[in-house]
Design a protein around this motif. Sequence first.
Motif, PDB file in Angstrom:
ATOM      1  N   GLN A 139       3.067  12.528  11.773  1.00  0.00           N
ATOM      2  CA  GLN A 139       3.398  11.240  11.021  1.00  0.00           C
ATOM      3  C   GLN A 139       4.612  11.378  10.046  1.00  0.00           C
ATOM      4  O   GLN A 139       5.371  10.634   9.808  1.00  0.00           O
ATOM      5  CB  GLN A 139       2.094  10.868  10.505  1.00  0.00           C
ATOM      6  CG  GLN A 139       1.041  10.243  11.258  1.00  0.00           C
ATOM      7  CD  GLN A 139       1.306   9.023  12.087  1.00  0.00           C
ATOM      8  OE1 GLN A 139       2.315   8.267  11.626  1.00  0.00           O
ATOM      9  NE2 GLN A 139       0.692   8.915  13.430  1.00  0.00           N
ATOM     10  N   GLN A 140       4.495  12.823   9.553  1.00  0.00           N
ATOM     11  CA  GLN A 140       5.471  12.942   8.430  1.00  0.00           C
ATOM     12  C   GLN A 140       6.853  12.829   9.159  1.00  0.00           C
ATOM     13  O   GLN A 140       7.895  12.494   8.456  1.00  0.00           O
ATOM     14  CB  GLN A 140       5.270  14.510   7.886  1.00  0.00           C
ATOM     15  CG  GLN A 140       4.235  14.419   6.957  1.00  0.00           C
ATOM     16  CD  GLN A 140       4.020  15.919   6.141  1.00  0.00           C
ATOM     17  OE1 GLN A 140       3.858  16.747   7.052  1.00  0.00           O
ATOM     18  NE2 GLN A 140       4.396  16.118   5.049  1.00  0.00           N
ATOM     19  N   ILE A 141       6.969  13.669  10.330  1.00  0.00           N
ATOM     20  CA  ILE A 141       8.152  13.728  10.913  1.00  0.00           C
ATOM     21  C   ILE A 141       8.842  12.393  11.281  1.00  0.00           C
ATOM     22  O   ILE A 141      10.113  11.987  11.491  1.00  0.00           O
ATOM     23  CB  ILE A 141       8.210  14.760  12.155  1.00  0.00           C
ATOM     24  CG1 ILE A 141       7.838  16.249  11.793  1.00  0.00           C
ATOM     25  CG2 ILE A 141       9.249  14.699  13.272  1.00  0.00           C
ATOM     26  CD1 ILE A 141       7.406  17.120  12.753  1.00  0.00           C
ATOM     27  N   ARG A 142       7.850  11.594  11.996  1.00  0.00           N
ATOM     28  CA  ARG A 142       8.221  10.209  12.499  1.00  0.00           C
ATOM     29  C   ARG A 142       8.527   9.318  11.229  1.00  0.00           C
ATOM     30  O   ARG A 142       9.542   8.650  11.432  1.00  0.00           O
ATOM     31  CB  ARG A 142       7.210   9.644  13.097  1.00  0.00           C
ATOM     32  CG  ARG A 142       6.652  10.125  14.373  1.00  0.00           C
ATOM     33  CD  ARG A 142       5.643   9.408  15.295  1.00  0.00           C
ATOM     34  NE  ARG A 142       5.358  10.072  16.632  1.00  0.00           N
ATOM     35  CZ  ARG A 142       4.269  10.759  16.624  1.00  0.00           C
ATOM     36  NH1 ARG A 142       3.145  10.643  15.811  1.00  0.00           N
ATOM     37  NH2 ARG A 142       3.997  11.095  17.859  1.00  0.00           N
ATOM     38  N   ILE A 143       7.891   9.247   9.950  1.00  0.00           N
ATOM     39  CA  ILE A 143       8.388   8.742   8.947  1.00  0.00           C
ATOM     40  C   ILE A 143       9.729   9.210   8.523  1.00  0.00           C
ATOM     41  O   ILE A 143      10.733   8.314   7.960  1.00  0.00           O
ATOM     42  CB  ILE A 143       7.571   8.819   8.009  1.00  0.00           C
ATOM     43  CG1 ILE A 143       6.071   7.876   8.088  1.00  0.00           C
ATOM     44  CG2 ILE A 143       7.833   8.343   6.470  1.00  0.00           C
ATOM     45  CD1 ILE A 143       4.923   8.494   7.269  1.00  0.00           C
ATOM     46  N   ALA A 144       9.911  10.495   8.429  1.00  0.00           N
ATOM     47  CA  ALA A 144      11.068  11.042   7.979  1.00  0.00           C
ATOM     48  C   ALA A 144      12.520  10.488   9.218  1.00  0.00           C
ATOM     49  O   ALA A 144      13.579  10.369   8.694  1.00  0.00           O
ATOM     50  CB  ALA A 144      11.412  12.528   8.008  1.00  0.00           C
ATOM     51  N   GLU A 145      12.316  10.346  10.170  1.00  0.00           N
ATOM     52  CA  GLU A 145      12.879   9.687  11.136  1.00  0.00           C
ATOM     53  C   GLU A 145      13.507   8.239  10.999  1.00  0.00           C
ATOM     54  O   GLU A 145      14.098   7.719  11.860  1.00  0.00           O
ATOM     55  CB  GLU A 145      12.710   9.890  12.630  1.00  0.00           C
ATOM     56  CG  GLU A 145      12.580  11.187  13.004  1.00  0.00           C
ATOM     57  CD  GLU A 145      12.305  11.719  14.510  1.00  0.00           C
ATOM     58  OE1 GLU A 145      12.580  12.703  15.172  1.00  0.00           O
ATOM     59  OE2 GLU A 145      11.132  10.980  14.925  1.00  0.00           O
ATOM     60  N   GLY A 146      12.312   7.570  10.092  1.00  0.00           N
ATOM     61  CA  GLY A 146      12.494   6.177   9.810  1.00  0.00           C
ATOM     62  C   GLY A 146      11.553   5.155  10.516  1.00  0.00           C
ATOM     63  O   GLY A 146      11.811   4.129  10.538  1.00  0.00           O
TER      64      GLY A 146
ATOM     65  N   THR B 151       7.231   8.053  -0.045  1.00  0.00           N
ATOM     66  CA  THR B 151       7.198   7.954   1.534  1.00  0.00           C
ATOM     67  C   THR B 151       6.826   9.147   2.129  1.00  0.00           C
ATOM     68  O   THR B 151       6.758  10.287   1.254  1.00  0.00           O
ATOM     69  CB  THR B 151       8.470   7.536   2.118  1.00  0.00           C
ATOM     70  OG1 THR B 151       9.370   8.504   1.526  1.00  0.00           O
ATOM     71  CG2 THR B 151       9.101   6.305   1.655  1.00  0.00           C
ATOM     72  N   GLY B 152       5.904   9.164   3.373  1.00  0.00           N
ATOM     73  CA  GLY B 152       5.500  10.420   3.754  1.00  0.00           C
ATOM     74  C   GLY B 152       4.007  10.696   3.351  1.00  0.00           C
ATOM     75  O   GLY B 152       3.123   9.666   2.994  1.00  0.00           O
ATOM     76  N   ALA B 153       3.532  11.829   3.328  1.00  0.00           N
ATOM     77  CA  ALA B 153       2.137  12.230   3.212  1.00  0.00           C
ATOM     78  C   ALA B 153       2.002  12.886   1.824  1.00  0.00           C
ATOM     79  O   ALA B 153       2.748  13.562   1.386  1.00  0.00           O
ATOM     80  CB  ALA B 153       1.573  13.235   4.398  1.00  0.00           C
ATOM     81  N   GLY B 154       0.758  12.286   1.141  1.00  0.00           N
ATOM     82  CA  GLY B 154       0.610  12.704  -0.228  1.00  0.00           C
ATOM     83  C   GLY B 154      -0.910  12.733  -0.476  1.00  0.00           C
ATOM     84  O   GLY B 154      -1.561  11.977   0.151  1.00  0.00           O
ATOM     85  N   THR B 155      -1.261  13.072  -1.532  1.00  0.00           N
ATOM     86  CA  THR B 155      -2.874  13.139  -1.948  1.00  0.00           C
ATOM     87  C   THR B 155      -2.792  12.815  -3.590  1.00  0.00           C
ATOM     88  O   THR B 155      -2.183  13.389  -4.196  1.00  0.00           O
ATOM     89  CB  THR B 155      -3.407  14.661  -1.605  1.00  0.00           C
ATOM     90  OG1 THR B 155      -3.237  14.837  -0.206  1.00  0.00           O
ATOM     91  CG2 THR B 155      -4.799  14.479  -2.315  1.00  0.00           C
ATOM     92  N   VAL B 156      -3.595  11.915  -3.630  1.00  0.00           N
ATOM     93  CA  VAL B 156      -4.138  11.690  -4.910  1.00  0.00           C
ATOM     94  C   VAL B 156      -5.504  12.185  -5.454  1.00  0.00           C
ATOM     95  O   VAL B 156      -6.324  11.568  -4.545  1.00  0.00           O
ATOM     96  CB  VAL B 156      -3.858   9.806  -5.482  1.00  0.00           C
ATOM     97  CG1 VAL B 156      -4.091   9.392  -6.639  1.00  0.00           C
ATOM     98  CG2 VAL B 156      -2.769   9.508  -4.707  1.00  0.00           C
TER      99      VAL B 156
END
Length: 655
Positions: free
Chosen positions: A302-309, A260-265
């Motif tokens: 987007q990271q913050i919103r995802i952390a908020e659910g 979940t959240g932002a990441g890079t592959v």
Amino acid sequence: MIQSVLVANRGEIARRVFRTCRELGIATVAVHSDADAEAPHVREADAAVPLPGSAPGDTYLRGDLVVRAALAAGADAVHPGYGFLSENAGFARAVQDAGLVWIGPPPAAIEAMASKTAAKKLLAGTGVPLPPSLEPDRVREADLPVLVKAAAGGGGRGMRVVRDRAALDGELAAARAEAAAAFGDGDVFVEPYLERGRHVEVQVLADGHGTVWALGTRDCSLQRRHQKVVEEAPAPGLDDALRATLEEAAVAVARTVDYTGAGTVEFLVSDRGEPSFLEMNTRLQVEHPVTEAVFGLDLVAQQIRIAEGAALPAEGPPAAHGHAVEARLYAEDPARDWAPQTGRLWRLAIPGTGAGHLRVDSGVEDGDLIGIHYDPMLAKVVAWAPTREAAVRKLARALEQAAVHGPVTNRDLLVRSLRHPDFTDVAAGRLDTGFYARHLAELTAPGPADAPDGAGHAVLAAALAEAVRDAPGRPRLAARVGGWRNLPSAPASRRYFDGDGTEHEVRYVWGRGGVAPEPAAHPGVRAVAVRADHVVLEADGVRRGFDVAVHGDRVFAGRHAFTAQPRLAEPAADTAPGSLLAQLPGTVVRVAEGIAEGAEVAAGQPLLWLEAMKMEHRVLAPADGTVTELRVAVGRQVEVGAVLAVVTPPAAATP
């Protein structure tokens, strides 16, 4: 709803997160070392908590102190930024155990991707393309070249390219030592090294409801010391099938670890278009702005919103538009093995910022001191345009016109890189990770001094401006008395050194119109206007202006920098022959095995390693001889010019 965010980081990324927090109406908390007490990120935060000490190991890497700071300041969430503790699963758990919201992926996902070797085993059978691994003791000449890599961490630490089988054992030991010092984990592995591979990555964004977005590709092939210098989105020159393969593989990696959240592959793509998985960075990347520019998204929001659910829209991400290119402006000297530079940054100004799709993210401001403790990046400069050609041109021009007054930087290298045919002509197939290995000499070679905007005209402008500054009343006096002299004015002169060590002598005369170039020394060049801060010169009928700034003995004219020489040279310090002097400030992190006073060494043999600004630098023996003095030990900090050791040549070779 998150009300207050502590950023467990410093510099540019802390300011970047704070900017989004302000837009969302969220309070901000900074942490800072002693060295960062007056840093811009501290001044911009609503509250700040000191972490006593200056070394990262005593401050930003102390998760217990960071959690304690968040609780003391009343924060209810922690954003890790990138680097430091951002991919530390133990820190993420400590944040959550303290009742705080962790703005990042689950600790289990961080842990699963922390080791590159373990990650590849986990992904076996998922369809993600994986590179072959080599057992170090079974590497043959036919397998060369190979790449030794640290299993943990990143940023180029613990990486070695090996082209000689006899050197493999030594490079393995060196990589293990560097990885252990940097990440606390000395595990390394070996894989084939692609000479002409491209570094391509996919930005992913995942929520806690099962939705995973692949936000296009980025190319990060222009690298020095395995660290990125220029990045762009989308990665140019990929066909639709390869692009789809990379995005599908990136989503598969994220789903495998319930991300979940932002990441890079990250992937390495061969010159035949074959991809292989490198690693997953379980955090926000330095180069995330190019993706933001192309997709019109704020990834931190987007990271913050995802952390908020919150859930991501099921219909998928917005459509991508145009092209974005980012260049990292570093305080370093590419011509001297990328040596980090320190000193006062008097001015950093890039024209067009805030308008015309040109963005600058920086952790420093005018007047800040660039020290030895942290990464030497001064700023990230990002340009967006409808096409790649237009974005690259815009970025190169902005960097070329920038005022960068302070330590030596890689600015000229960036401009030349962006205009090099191997970068601009993607179809030619020469955009790869070997770019600087092939072109560094030409990209750092001095330009023609007699070019209209070259060093010769710039140093003339610097000397004329300094002459006016040092004699402010002289032009007015000449005008008042008519400029009459009993004898012709004798030429005056000033001497300067440029960054390449070239000495320039400028000769000028005073006359009725003020100060002017001495005709014999500067034929065909006329001073149209001379002020202490700006000079206009005319050569071959073309006028060019040079902004001039003076800071101590450093003089900046246009995009050139010079060091003014005193009229009477000071006596040189008495240094023993064979002395090895520190070329940069740093900390001694290793002394080569067997190196002590009395040891016999060969020219080019590594004697010790200095760490400065997150990079290790080898100090080599200048010639065959005996180490007659060793003045350093592991852990000692040294300044520029400090004597590290003395190597005395054999008696027969001594004059």
